[in-house]
Design a protein around this motif. Structure first.
Motif, mmCIF file in Angstrom:
data_model
loop_
_atom_site.group_PDB
_atom_site.id
_atom_site.type_symbol
_atom_site.label_atom_id
_atom_site.label_comp_id
_atom_site.label_asym_id
_atom_site.label_seq_id
_atom_site.Cartn_x
_atom_site.Cartn_y
_atom_site.Cartn_z
ATOM 1 N N LYS A 359 0.855 -1.299 -0.077
ATOM 2 C CA LYS A 359 0.073 0.119 0.207
ATOM 3 C C LYS A 359 0.677 1.300 -0.197
ATOM 4 O O LYS A 359 1.802 1.365 0.831
ATOM 5 N N ASP A 360 0.612 2.006 -0.959
ATOM 6 C CA ASP A 360 1.391 3.405 -1.002
ATOM 7 C C ASP A 360 0.559 4.565 -1.342
ATOM 8 O O ASP A 360 0.437 5.244 -2.212
ATOM 9 N N PHE A 361 -0.300 4.736 -0.229
ATOM 10 C CA PHE A 361 -1.226 5.953 0.041
ATOM 11 C C PHE A 361 -0.521 6.991 0.227
ATOM 12 O O PHE A 361 0.365 7.289 1.085
ATOM 13 N N LYS A 362 -1.069 8.136 -0.321
ATOM 14 C CA LYS A 362 -0.351 9.561 -0.034
ATOM 15 C C LYS A 362 -0.548 9.882 1.387
ATOM 16 O O LYS A 362 0.470 10.249 2.224
ATOM 17 N N TYR A 363 -1.611 9.343 2.280
ATOM 18 C CA TYR A 363 -1.676 9.805 3.760
ATOM 19 C C TYR A 363 -1.471 8.374 4.514
ATOM 20 O O TYR A 363 -2.314 7.554 4.213
ATOM 21 N N LYS A 364 -0.330 8.421 5.158
ATOM 22 C CA LYS A 364 -0.141 7.229 6.090
ATOM 23 C C LYS A 364 -0.831 7.074 7.341
ATOM 24 O O LYS A 364 -1.016 5.962 7.823
ATOM 25 N N SER A 365 -1.279 8.178 7.833
ATOM 26 C CA SER A 365 -1.566 8.138 9.233
ATOM 27 C C SER A 365 -2.877 9.298 9.340
ATOM 28 O O SER A 365 -2.651 10.303 8.785
ATOM 29 N N TYR A 366 -3.673 9.129 10.241
ATOM 30 C CA TYR A 366 -4.687 10.113 10.464
ATOM 31 C C TYR A 366 -4.732 10.270 12.193
ATOM 32 O O TYR A 366 -5.131 9.473 12.637
ATOM 33 N N VAL A 367 -4.454 11.427 12.515
ATOM 34 C CA VAL A 367 -4.207 11.935 13.838
ATOM 35 C C VAL A 367 -5.455 12.583 14.080
ATOM 36 O O VAL A 367 -5.909 13.750 13.525
#
Length: 817
Positions: A359-367
């Protein structure tokens, strides 16, 4: 020679079994397609198959509906596969970790999610029978999981209605009563929710119980069987644009592979069909998209017919469409799906494993940060989806800032959490949390925005970096909380639906509660508007007051402040006229007639399953004969009211409000009360720019229409939180707007409203629609005599999932007086 004898014996065995096994028609006592089968009879047939073929059919009850009907799954495969069912499941799930070596295809067929789309359950019985007889060769390398009826309550509602009203023999004339269901059709479940739009939100018991089973298997292929209008030919995959960007090339291609196989059979029979139109793959809460985002090949199949078709109906072109025809079509696509899956078992396993890797999504984490109760509500949803999350305590995080819609920073001192895409359910995380879903086409079948930070009222950062969190559980066991007997008052904050449920419990127990209409400070602490104040003096009449308070506080694990005095340091003392008693409301809601069943159902479910507060349902057939003085609040759900209320009815409503009644008008019901009808709300007039009035090509009319449409987009609104309707909110609110209906600001009482800038933060809104809704009302309160009219232009209860809107509704009930 030995191999030949073995094969011969196997064929003889299957032939004998087929001769002994009863078909649906033989078991039920009537030819399949000549009657609608009630749910308990369907269950009886599946139980019969499981008892007759225990080596090849395993039946499990995975739950019950609100009306206590069983929800069942049938596992169908070869005897060897059924005996190794758990081994197959575990080996398949290893693919999500990259270590599996499974060779079986897993196909899940879901029938009758919409109760009056009733052919699919009938087709399921024919399909499982043929799998066990003529098509048993498909099962050597394939496990088929069948849910014969996702929505038993709705199906039986339709079936029982149809059996009551049909002609004998059935009447194909579309004007006959048997082709016209009443207001409460069989489409929805008990609470009138659309279960096909609840896969991601899990507000309904059917969805919650089904997803537990779905997550145990995560099938390679999932089919959701539906019906559409009588005059529509059959629809099957491939789907229409827009496809969500996370959908893989293989998922797209395999839809086409299956579609071409269906077409082969439909062509041979001369049956009409269409593909690549209407039904897209974007909104995450459908029975095709939700499986897609979990690695399956998710598909919707749509047969013409639905609740209008009955046992037979004449179509617009003069053909007769029968239930037998409809069964044949769904039966054909069901078996065709299994056939293609069996032929491609190895490829399905390879691609399923690949889906969960790299998986290579732009956003890696949501804080995220915010009110603890809202964070806990979100965590509860993630737990149901088996999505991992962690806790973060402090720090500054950089990325896309949801509150501003652009790059920024967010500081967390405590009470934060992080959800990463670096996990098996990472694709689902991206879909549910992304700030703005990418649209390849604006012509969509459903809403285009749903981002969970907005839905739950949480501040958030979408980070391009992987943020680690503490995954240790922060769940604590409920502890008994004592209430000090010597306190003057007990103070409770007002920020969330948990607080609203707590207040509901107090009022039902007869405990008197006040609310603060101004901020105040006391004994070194600050308290906001809406703070709940329970004084010992108000409750002297109740000898069990201390015990009742302690019990309710313990049940809700509700923090409180025990105050030794009512003399505040700043603000209004507890005896002030600005610290009013909350009146225990007696609430009625209009049903039937002009109201939308779905919108009514959201209110009904909110009261019974979320707020836990009594509600009286007044049906439109007799509501005008009811004495409204028995009620303090009347809710008018969204719907198509037009001139529904006569002058006499409007006069009664006005008098009731003048004398202290409260109306909560939602969506389309506001039109029934606008300025011409005697109340103070006015619909906004909007005129298109005359320079854009040049004739447009006919082929472009649909896209031209989209200029004036809003397909479920999220807008940033202004909040006046000094208004009781907005207690517990900050200065801004992100509202899910479902259409371009627009009303002018009220003369006073504008609690939530759009300012001039109306660019959506997420989702699609046409340029003309944006101009129309500029500087308009979202939620407001009008004083009318001694009563109130509360206007809710946007729906805070939409599909039960917009968690951050629900406190507005609770405020309308308890805070606005």
């Amino acid at each position: 020679m030995t191999r030949f004898l073995f094969s011969l014996l196997l064929l003889v065995s299957i032939s004998v079994s087929a001769q002994q096994l009863k078909s649906p028609s033989e078991f039920l006592g009537y030819e399949l397609g000549t009657q609608f089968t009630r749910h308990h009879e369907v269950v009886d047939y599946y139980e019969y198959l499981a008892e007759s073929e225990p080596d090849r059919v395993k039946l499990t009850v995975y739950g019950k509906t609100n009306e206590r009907r069983p929800l069942i799954l049938a596992y169908v495969s070869s005897a060897e596969n059924i005996s190794n069912l758990e081994t197959i499941r575990k080996e398949h799930l290893k693919n999500t970790e990259g270590s599996g070596n499974s060779s079986k295809a897993i196909v899940w067929l879901s029938y009758n999610v919409h109760g009056n789309e009733s052919v699919s359950t009938e087709a399921s019985m024919k399909t499982i029978y043929e799998l066990l007889t003529k098509k048993s060769n498909y099962l050597e390398n394939t496990l088929v999981i069948m849910d014969p009826c996702i929505n038993p309550d709705g199906r039986d509602r339709y079936t029982n209605w149809y059996n009551q009203y049909k002609n004998t023999p059935f009447q194909v004339d579309p004007n006959s009563k048997e082709h016209h269901e009443g207001w409460w059709s069989g489409r929805s479940n008990h609470y009138m929710f659309d279960l096909n739009r609840d896969w991601a939100w899990l507000t309904q018991v059917e969805s919650q119980q089904r997803l537990k089973m779905f997550n145990q298997w995560l099938p390679h292929v999932h089919v959701d069987f539906h019906e559409q209008g009588v005059n529509s030919p059959y629809y099957f995959a491939p789907a229409a644009e827009p496809y969500h960007e996370v959908i893989t090339d293989f998922q797209r291609d395999f839809q086409t592979t299956i579609g071409r196989n269906h077409a082969k059979y439909f062509d041979a029979n001369g049956w009409f069909y269409f593909t690549k139109e209407v039904f897209d793959l974007l909104y995450p809460s459908y029975g095709d998209t939700y499986p897609m985002y979990n690695g399956s090949i998710g598909m919707t199949y749509e047969q013409g017919g639905s609740g209008r078709a009955g046992l037979g109906i004449v179509t617009a072109i003069g053909d007769t469409l029968t239930l037998k025809d409809r069964i044949a079509h769904h039966h054909t696509t069901g078996l065709s799906t299994i056939e293609v899956s069996s032929q491609n078992a190895e490829k399905l396993n390879q691609e399923f494993k690949k889906f969960y890797q790299n998986k290579d999504f732009k956003y890696k984490s949501y804080v995220l940060k915010g009110d603890k109760d809202k964070l806990e509500a979100l965590k509860s949803l993630l737990d149901k989806h088996e999505i991992e999350y962690g806790n973060v305590s402090s720090g500054s995080y950089k990325g896309h800032h949801y509150k501003t819609g652009r790059s920024g920073n967010m500081a967390i001192n405590n009470n934060g959490m992080v959800v990463s895409t670096n996990q098996p359910k990472g694709t689902m995380v991206k879909v549910l949390f992304e700030p703005d879903a990418k649209l390849s086409d604006s012509l969509t079948y459903d809403i285009t925005a749903w981002s969970l930070p907005y839905a739950y009222g949480l501040d958030a950062i979408a980070s391009t970096s992987l943020v680690s969190g503490n995954t240790a559980s922060d769940v604590v066991q409920n502890a008994t909380i004592g209430v000090p007997a010597n306190a003057y008052a007990y103070l409770f904050d007002w920020n969330s639906m948990k607080d609203a449920r707590f207040l509901s419990a107090l009022l039902k127990k007869g405990i008197r509660v006040r609310k603060a209409d101004h901020p105040f400070s006391l004994e070194g602490k600050s308290f906001d508007r809406g703070t709940l104040i329970v004084t010992k003096g108000d409750n002297q009449h109740d000898s069990n007051f201390q015990a009742s308070m302690s019990g309710i506080i313990t049940d809700y694990q509700k923090p409180y402040t025990a105050a030794s005095t009512g003399f505040v340091d700043s603000g209004k003392d507890f005896g002030s006229s600005y610290v009013q008693m909350i009146t225990k409301p007696k609430v009625a809601v209009l049903s039937g007639g002009p109201t939308s069943t779905l919108r009514f159902g959201e209110i009904w479910h909110f009261f019974e399953q979320q707020l836990h507060y009594p509600l009286t349902v007044l049906d439109d057939e007799y509501a005008n004969r009811v004495d409204l003085d028995e009620y303090s609040i009347l809710i008018l759900p969204d719907g198509r009211y037009g001139n529904h209320f006569s002058e006499d009815q409007l006069s009664k409503l006005k008098n009731w409000v003048r004398n202290g009644g409260k109306i909560i008008a939602m969506g389309g019901s506001i039109d029934a009360l606008d300025g011409d009808k005697g109340f103070g709300v006015t619909k906004k007039k909007f005129e298109k720019d005359s320079s854009e009035n040049e004739p447009q090509p006919y082929k472009d009319w649909e896209r031209e229409r989209m200029k004036g449409a809003i397909t479920g987009a999220i807008f940033k609104t202004k909040v006046d939180n000094s208004n009781p309707l907005a207690y517990g909110y900050g200065p801004e609110y992100f509202s899910l707007k479902l259409g371009s209906s627009a009303y002018e600001y009220l003369d006073g009482g504008n609690a939530v409203y759009l300012e001039k800038n109306t660019d959506p933060f997420s989702g699609f809104a046409g340029i003309e629609a944006q101009q129309k809704i500029s500087e308009t009302l979202i939620y407001g309160v009008e004083n009318y005599g001694r009563g109130k009219v509360i206007y809710m232009v946007d729906n805070p209860l939409f599909r039960g999932f917009w968690e951050n809107g629900k406190l507005f509704f609770a405020n309308a009930l308890f805070m606005v007086d």
